[in-house]
Design an enzyme around this catalytic site. Structure first.
Site, mmCIF file in Angstrom:
data_model
loop_
_atom_site.group_PDB
_atom_site.id
_atom_site.type_symbol
_atom_site.label_atom_id
_atom_site.label_comp_id
_atom_site.label_asym_id
_atom_site.label_seq_id
_atom_site.Cartn_x
_atom_site.Cartn_y
_atom_site.Cartn_z
ATOM 1 N N ASP A 88 0.829 -1.204 0.000
ATOM 2 C CA ASP A 88 0.000 0.000 0.000
ATOM 3 C C ASP A 88 0.867 1.258 0.000
ATOM 4 O O ASP A 88 1.931 1.290 0.617
ATOM 5 C CB ASP A 88 -0.860 -0.026 1.279
ATOM 6 N N GLU B 209 1.394 -0.500 -5.085
ATOM 7 C CA GLU B 209 0.386 0.527 -5.329
ATOM 8 C C GLU B 209 1.125 1.858 -5.385
ATOM 9 O O GLU B 209 1.452 2.450 -4.362
ATOM 10 C CB GLU B 209 -0.658 0.578 -4.208
HETATM 11 C C1 NOJ Z 1 -4.539 3.098 -0.494
HETATM 12 C C2 NOJ Z 1 -5.701 2.193 -0.267
HETATM 13 O O1 NOJ Z 1 -6.055 1.571 -1.475
HETATM 14 C C3 NOJ Z 1 -6.835 3.024 0.297
HETATM 15 O O2 NOJ Z 1 -8.017 2.280 0.413
HETATM 16 C C4 NOJ Z 1 -6.410 3.609 1.618
HETATM 17 O O3 NOJ Z 1 -7.412 4.470 2.111
HETATM 18 C C5 NOJ Z 1 -5.096 4.397 1.475
HETATM 19 N N1 NOJ Z 1 -4.111 3.645 0.752
HETATM 20 C C6 NOJ Z 1 -4.539 4.752 2.814
HETATM 21 O O4 NOJ Z 1 -4.090 3.587 3.449
#
Ligand code: NOJ
Length: 554
Positions: free
Chosen positions: A205, A247
């Site tokens: 993430d 991500e």
């Molecule tokens: C990316 C995640 O996909 C999202 O759902 C989340 O709110 C943010 N990161 C913060 O962790």
């Protein structure tokens, strides 16, 4: 030796399925999905041809950001079950030939995490330096705010000490300080803990934001790349074949860097491509897709873009031009409630007005562009959304299994469900559920299953093949070849909302046979004249080009 070690590039030929445990299936009737529930539903996941499940965060959490705010990295949210339930889920999935990766949230923790509770207790607490503090909110001025609808600053005052702490997301999610070696080590402990329990890798993430440096955007810093290279090295040594998926929602040049020299992430979401697929459709112009694919390729041989249409977040429009964002809003978010931050919080089917031809078009594109397709749970049954729920909750509602109470998701009272099921007339769960859609031979779900089988039969060319765009006079038609050894597939897509046609110069393949890949129907052979396709609105062809056998008469 594990299967992963013997098939190190498994992810290039795979299809992934994104699942929140909370939303999938409730085995104990408390209104919330759980590990036992998802274990019971593995047969279904297998039936759509999935090779790898991506689990959203399931760790102990106050759930102020649906689990991306972790209270304890080493335990499971009790509502979802126990570590034993988790182990059984992994073992069962593996027995069925399905791999499992899970979210790894490195950048930030919940403000209820004991590390932060300790850190904020006094300025000389040993954990203080695990977070990023400042006497003023003036540092790192150039850094953008991501959750623009909620946060006004990346700094929040901690009244206890009079200092501010740094957070790139919600103010209840303090960022960890990756300059501190203890933090870096602790996160490697977390990685080892879960990989030893059988996970096949992580979706990492918020990758770009780990480090901060004055005068920069605090994104994609060399230190961040360096740290991920260290993680990758450890994984390669101790857990060969397990993968890291990034991500990193960035412009193509920055996003590509996360593949490193094949020593960082094996996979990376193709954020640059995703919105441009929808822009191409809205503008009936292949340029946007072709241009962005050219900018995101090539990638190193052992790497793969993660291709997706929708996920659990808003359809993000951070990395598009103002003009492109305007196109997206005016075409796909006509009601203000459909927007969130810089994005659109809708599921796929409602986004395209549940137009069957557009849905088929989109999935065919997803399965034939270079990269690893990632489906979002429920989109395969054309699930609707609920824009009247807060934040991104409207795209995370209970999976619809049948036309029974609570869409077959749970035996709880309807009031007890963590979120209501979808009952709007055009997307009612009584129609859009796994049982009904499975029974109907012509359903989208059954069509998609067939498409997945077709891709699987030709997986080398789609998973490993190169791409070559073919050009024509008609900007409404996107045409490309996928090529791997002697396999060639010609893909033709009509982006227009009306019938269209294209003539292609295929003289290079004069004399070759043409076979439609799904039905195996033979089309006329290629000759010296331009090859001609007439196309229905938003339709596509996958055509296998077969070299003529020496013994055949011309
Ligand atoms: C990316 C995640 O996909 C999202 O759902 C989340 O709110 C943010 N990161 C913060 O962790």
């Amino acid at each position: 030796m594990t299967d992963e070690a013997t098939q190190p590039l498994w992810y290039k030929n795979a299809i992934f399925y994104e699942v929140p445990v909370r939303s999938f299936y409730d085995s104990n009737g408390d209104g919330i999905g759980d590990f036992k529930g998802i274990t019971e539903k593995l047969d279904y996941i297998k039936s759509i041809g999935i090779d790898c499940i991506w689990l959203l965060p399931f760790y102990d959490s106050p759930l102020k950001d649906d689990g991306y705010d972790i209270r304890d990295y080493y335990s499971i949210l009790p509502e979802y079950g126990t570590l034993e339930d988790f182990d059984l889920f992994i073992q069962t999935a593996h027995r069925m030939g399905i791999r499992v990766i899970a979210d790894l949230v490195l950048n930030h923790v919940s403000d209820q995490n004991k590390w932060f509770v300790e850190a904020r207790s006094s300025t000389n607490n040993p954990k203080r330096d695990w977070f990023v503090w400042s006497d003023t909110p003036d540092k790192y001025k150039n850094v953008r705010i991501i959750f623009t609808d909620t946060e006004k600053s990346n700094w929040t005052l901690d009244p206890n000490s009079g200092q501010y702490y740094w957070h790139r997301f919600f103010s209840h999610q303090p960022d960890l300080n990756f300059d501190n070696p203890e933090v870096r080590l602790e996160m490697i402990n977390v990685i080892r803990f879960w990989l030893k329990r059988g996970l096949d890798g992580f979706r990492c993430d918020a990758v770009p934001y780990l480090f901060e440096r004055e005068g920069t955007s605090c994104e994609n810093l060399p230190e961040t790349h360096q740290y991920f290279k260290e993680i990758r090295k450890i994984i390669d040594q101790e857990f060969p074949g397990k993968i890291l998926l990034a991500e990193a929602n960035q412009w193509p040049e920055d996003a590509k860097k996360y593949f490193g020299e094949e020593d960082e992430f094996q996979m990376n979401f193709n954020f640059p491509l995703m919105p441009r697929i929808f822009i191409s459709l809205a503008k009936e112009d292949a340029f946007y897709i072709e241009n962005i694919i050219s900018k995101t390729l090539p990638v190193p041989d052992s790497c793969s873009w993660g291709l997706f249409l929708r996920n659990h977040d808003e359809l993000t429009l951070e990395m598009v031009s103002d003009e492109e964002r305007d196109i997206m809003y005016s075409e796909y978010a006509k009601i203000p409630k459909m927007r969130l931050n810089l994005g659109i919080r809708r599921r796929l089917a409602p986004l395209v007005e549940n137009d069957r031809s557009v849905l088929e078009f989109l999935y065919a594109l997803l399965l034939s562009l270079p990269g690893t397709p990632i489906f979002y749970y429920g989109d395969e049954i054309n699930m609707g959304d609920n824009i009247y729920l807060g934040d991104r909750d409207g795209v995370r509602t209970p999976m619809q299994w049948s036309f029974d109470r609570n869409a077959g998701f749970s035996r709880a009272d309807p009031e007890q469900l963590f979120a209501p099921v979808i009952i709007s007339s055009n997307f009612h769960f009584e129609t859009y559920n796994v049982e009904s859609q499975s029974r109907l031979p012509s359903s989208f779900l059954n069509w998609l299953r067939k498409l997945v089988v077709t891709r699987r039969r030709n997986v080398s060319v789609f998973g490993m093949g190169s791409i070559e765009f073919l050009h024509s006079e008609n900007k409404e038609i996107l045409t490309f070849l996928r090529i791997y050894d002697s396999s060639i597939v010609l893909c033709v897509f009509n982006l227009a909302k009306k019938p269209s046609y294209v003539t292609l110069d295929l003289r290079k393949y004069a004399g070759w046979h043409v076979r439609e890949l799904i039905s195996q129907v033979r089309f006329p052979d290629i000759g010296e004249l331009p090859y001609f396709f007439t196309m229905q609105k938003n339709s596509f062809f996958w055509m296998e080009l077969e070299r003529r056998d020496e013994s055949e008469q011309p």
